[in-house]
Design a protein around this motif. Structure first.
Motif, PDB file in Angstrom:
ATOM      1  N   SER A 189       0.872  -1.175   0.000  1.00 23.23           N
ATOM      2  CA  SER A 189       0.000   0.000   0.000  1.00 23.23           C
ATOM      3  C   SER A 189       0.908   1.223   0.000  1.00 23.23           C
ATOM      4  CB  SER A 189      -0.902  -0.001   1.240  1.00 23.23           C
ATOM      5  OG  SER A 189      -1.659   1.202   1.304  1.00 23.23           O
ATOM      6  N   LEU A 190       0.743   2.093  -1.013  1.00 23.73           N
ATOM      7  CA  LEU A 190       1.622   3.238  -1.172  1.00 23.73           C
ATOM      8  C   LEU A 190       0.801   4.513  -0.969  1.00 23.73           C
ATOM      9  CD1 LEU A 190       4.388   3.441  -3.884  1.00 23.73           C
ATOM     10  CD2 LEU A 190       3.280   5.477  -3.002  1.00 23.73           C
ATOM     11  N   THR A 191       1.250   5.377  -0.063  1.00 22.89           N
ATOM     12  CA  THR A 191       0.493   6.574   0.299  1.00 22.89           C
ATOM     13  C   THR A 191       1.370   7.811   0.187  1.00 22.89           C
ATOM     14  OG1 THR A 191      -0.767   5.255   1.902  1.00 22.89           O
ATOM     15  CG2 THR A 191      -0.960   7.645   2.061  1.00 22.89           C
ATOM     16  N   GLY A 192       0.807   8.860  -0.406  1.00 22.97           N
ATOM     17  CA  GLY A 192       1.486  10.150  -0.480  1.00 22.97           C
ATOM     18  C   GLY A 192       0.937  11.105   0.565  1.00 22.97           C
ATOM     19  N   HIS A 193       1.832  11.882   1.189  1.00 20.92           N
ATOM     20  CA  HIS A 193       1.448  12.859   2.222  1.00 20.92           C
ATOM     21  C   HIS A 193       2.084  14.208   1.899  1.00 20.92           C
ATOM     22  CE1 HIS A 193       0.179   9.531   4.946  1.00 20.92           C
ATOM     23  NE2 HIS A 193       1.223   8.898   4.421  1.00 20.92           N
ATOM     24  N   THR A 194       1.454  15.289   2.342  1.00 17.42           N
ATOM     25  CA  THR A 194       2.030  16.622   2.203  1.00 17.42           C
ATOM     26  C   THR A 194       1.982  17.339   3.544  1.00 17.42           C
ATOM     27  OG1 THR A 194      -0.057  17.751   1.692  1.00 17.42           O
ATOM     28  CG2 THR A 194       1.121  16.754  -0.154  1.00 17.42           C
ATOM     29  N   ASP A 195       2.616  18.504   3.607  1.00 17.63           N
ATOM     30  CA  ASP A 195       2.436  19.351   4.785  1.00 17.63           C
ATOM     31  C   ASP A 195       1.135  20.141   4.612  1.00 17.63           C
ATOM     32  OD1 ASP A 195       2.963  21.428   3.008  1.00 17.63           O
ATOM     33  OD2 ASP A 195       5.065  21.555   3.571  1.00 17.63           O
ATOM     34  N   ARG A 235      -3.013  -0.834  -3.370  1.00 16.33           N
ATOM     35  CA  ARG A 235      -3.634   0.478  -3.511  1.00 16.33           C
ATOM     36  C   ARG A 235      -2.560   1.557  -3.503  1.00 16.33           C
ATOM     37  NH1 ARG A 235      -6.670   1.441   2.354  1.00 16.33           N
ATOM     38  NH2 ARG A 235      -4.788   1.506   3.630  1.00 16.33           N
ATOM     39  N   VAL A 236      -2.858   2.658  -4.196  1.00 13.08           N
ATOM     40  CA  VAL A 236      -1.999   3.834  -4.243  1.00 13.08           C
ATOM     41  C   VAL A 236      -2.908   5.026  -3.975  1.00 13.08           C
ATOM     42  CG1 VAL A 236      -0.440   5.239  -5.639  1.00 13.08           C
ATOM     43  CG2 VAL A 236      -0.463   2.755  -5.916  1.00 13.08           C
ATOM     44  N   ILE A 237      -2.665   5.741  -2.866  1.00 13.01           N
ATOM     45  CA  ILE A 237      -3.586   6.796  -2.450  1.00 13.01           C
ATOM     46  C   ILE A 237      -2.828   8.045  -1.994  1.00 13.01           C
ATOM     47  CG2 ILE A 237      -5.441   5.237  -1.737  1.00 13.01           C
ATOM     48  CD1 ILE A 237      -4.488   5.461   1.105  1.00 13.01           C
ATOM     49  N   GLY A 238      -3.556   9.167  -1.926  1.00 17.98           N
ATOM     50  CA  GLY A 238      -3.017  10.398  -1.378  1.00 17.98           C
ATOM     51  C   GLY A 238      -3.913  10.894  -0.261  1.00 17.98           C
ATOM     52  N   THR A 239      -3.316  11.316   0.838  1.00 17.19           N
ATOM     53  CA  THR A 239      -4.105  11.773   1.979  1.00 17.19           C
ATOM     54  C   THR A 239      -3.924  13.265   2.247  1.00 17.19           C
ATOM     55  OG1 THR A 239      -2.343  11.235   3.561  1.00 17.19           O
ATOM     56  CG2 THR A 239      -3.945   9.501   3.063  1.00 17.19           C
ATOM     57  N   ILE A 258       6.490   9.876   1.522  1.00 16.19           N
ATOM     58  CA  ILE A 258       5.886   8.723   0.847  1.00 16.19           C
ATOM     59  C   ILE A 258       5.952   7.547   1.815  1.00 16.19           C
ATOM     60  CG2 ILE A 258       6.136   7.053  -1.026  1.00 16.19           C
ATOM     61  CD1 ILE A 258       5.038   9.676  -1.975  1.00 16.19           C
ATOM     62  N   SER A 259       4.814   6.894   2.037  1.00 12.70           N
ATOM     63  CA  SER A 259       4.755   5.736   2.935  1.00 12.70           C
ATOM     64  C   SER A 259       4.528   4.475   2.120  1.00 12.70           C
ATOM     65  CB  SER A 259       3.620   5.897   3.952  1.00 12.70           C
ATOM     66  OG  SER A 259       3.825   7.043   4.756  1.00 12.70           O
ATOM     67  N   ILE A 260       5.394   3.500   2.329  1.00 12.10           N
ATOM     68  CA  ILE A 260       5.230   2.183   1.697  1.00 12.10           C
ATOM     69  C   ILE A 260       4.936   1.187   2.813  1.00 12.10           C
ATOM     70  CG2 ILE A 260       6.303   0.395   0.281  1.00 12.10           C
ATOM     71  CD1 ILE A 260       8.201   2.577  -0.787  1.00 12.10           C
ATOM     72  N   LEU A 261       3.743   0.638   2.810  1.00 14.83           N
ATOM     73  CA  LEU A 261       3.360  -0.338   3.829  1.00 14.83           C
ATOM     74  C   LEU A 261       3.370  -1.732   3.214  1.00 14.83           C
ATOM     75  CD1 LEU A 261       2.349  -0.955   6.687  1.00 14.83           C
ATOM     76  CD2 LEU A 261       0.008  -0.587   5.862  1.00 14.83           C
ATOM     77  N   VAL A 262       4.292  -2.569   3.690  1.00 10.01           N
ATOM     78  CA  VAL A 262       4.322  -3.985   3.288  1.00 10.01           C
ATOM     79  C   VAL A 262       3.243  -4.679   4.112  1.00 10.01           C
ATOM     80  CG1 VAL A 262       5.745  -6.043   3.046  1.00 10.01           C
ATOM     81  CG2 VAL A 262       6.798  -3.771   2.865  1.00 10.01           C
ATOM     82  N   LEU A 263       2.146  -5.017   3.465  1.00  7.26           N
ATOM     83  CA  LEU A 263       0.933  -5.407   4.179  1.00  7.26           C
ATOM     84  C   LEU A 263       1.014  -6.804   4.794  1.00  7.26           C
ATOM     85  CD1 LEU A 263      -1.618  -4.144   1.525  1.00  7.26           C
ATOM     86  CD2 LEU A 263      -1.290  -3.152   3.789  1.00  7.26           C
ATOM     87  N   SER A 264       0.530  -6.910   6.020  1.00  9.16           N
ATOM     88  CA  SER A 264       0.291  -8.232   6.599  1.00  9.16           C
ATOM     89  C   SER A 264      -0.901  -8.851   5.883  1.00  9.16           C
ATOM     90  CB  SER A 264      -0.009  -8.113   8.097  1.00  9.16           C
ATOM     91  OG  SER A 264      -1.254  -7.431   8.295  1.00  9.16           O
TER      92      SER A 264
END
Length: 301
Positions: A189-195, A235-239, A258-264
């Motif tokens: 699961s790949l997530t993008g974050h900003t300030d 999934r690839v999302i932006g929060t 950028i957060s990469i979560l190796v999913l359980s």
């Protein structure tokens, strides 16, 4: 003539009785001591359990419908007359055996993720593409999987300012991570974050929502171009700026990440079921309730 017999005057003082205070304070004190004893007992029991057992306990409290659907006599929906058991009284079959299998699976995938974290830590020490950015790479094991975060710093942004285009060293970091991620059977699961610094056009125009999702997708493209299969992404999302790091101000540059979560396996199943639950909550209720027993039995080897 005055009498010579002395006159004796006797004064009697009335004793005032103290008000009756009652014993209610004793009851309150006893309740307090009982609660403290129970608290320390629970803390001791938790310290004696494995991570798999703790997760099962947490799942029990996350699913309060289970006891009521089982008519209140057990935390299972088994047809067996023996709570927690099956037809085999030796417990080689039935729910107890399944629960043991579940714990073994959970411990196994957690151990696999821990090994992956150790490999990545060694890679950071040896690969110059990562070694120069040790302070920008955050890692930790969670119940959802192995979380890898690539953060900005005030003097070294990972993407061009206000742009979805990665800097060359960000490309190098992702290219170094790709071979290791490729060896894992887990979905990502790949997530993008900003300030929280806003765009001049306001939220109605191009905003941090578009920027965060665009950067997440740009990171995905670099990983895919570096031999990682696109099928590995769940999934690839932006929060946007809605999920700042703990104990940081929303405008802090470190929140641009950028957060990469190796999913359980459990988290993967939870994500896959999100839409299904919304579309048909009644038909999926039984599967949700029985998640403790069968949710992890098909975990990764």
């Amino acid at each position: 003539m005055k009498s010579s017999t002395p006159v004796i005057i006797s004064r009697k003082r009335k004793k005032k009785k103290h008000a009756h205070h009652g014993g209610t304070w004793k009851i309150a004190y006893a309740d307090f001591m009982t609660a403290m004893m129970a608290f320390f007992l629970v803390m001791w029991l938790i310290s004696q359990t494995t991570s798999g057992q703790r997760e099962l306990i947490a799942d029990y409290f996350r699913q309060p419908l289970k006891p009521s659907m089982a008519k209140g006599d057990k935390t299972s929906l088994s047809d067996s007359m023996i709570p927690g058991g099956g037809n085999d009284l030796t417990k080689s079959d039935g729910e107890v055996a399944k629960r043991k299998l579940t714990e073994e699976k959970r411990d196994k995938w957690m151990e696999n993720l821990k090994r992956a974290k150790d490999k990545l830590q060694k890679l950071i020490e040896t690969d110059p593409r990562l070694n120069n950015f040790k302070s920008n790479i955050l890692m930790r094991l969670t119940n959802d999987g192995l979380l890898i975060q690539i953060t900005d710093s005030p003097d070294r942004p990972m993407f061009r300012v206000g742009s979805e285009k990665p800097e060359s060293y960000m490309n190098g970091i992702l290219q170094a991570l790709a071979p290791l991620l490729q060896t894992l059977p887990n979905k990502l699961s790949l997530t993008g974050h900003t300030d929280s610094l806003p765009y001049a056009g306001g939220e109605g125009g191009y905003s941090n929502w578009e920027l965060s999702s665009g950067r997440a997708n740009a990171a995905r493209r670099v990983l895919v171009q570096s031999s990682l299969s696109d099928e590995q992404f769940l999934r690839v999302i932006g929060t946007g700026s809605r999920m700042p790091l703990e104990n940081t101000l929303p405008e802090n540059p470190v929140n641009r990440r950028i957060s990469i979560l190796v999913l359980s396996k459990a988290k993967e199943q939870e994500i896959r079921l999100e839409d299904t639950r919304m579309q048909n909550p009644v038909s999926t209720l039984d599967g949700i309730v029985q998640r403790n027993v069968q949710g992890y039995t098909d975990g990764y080897e």
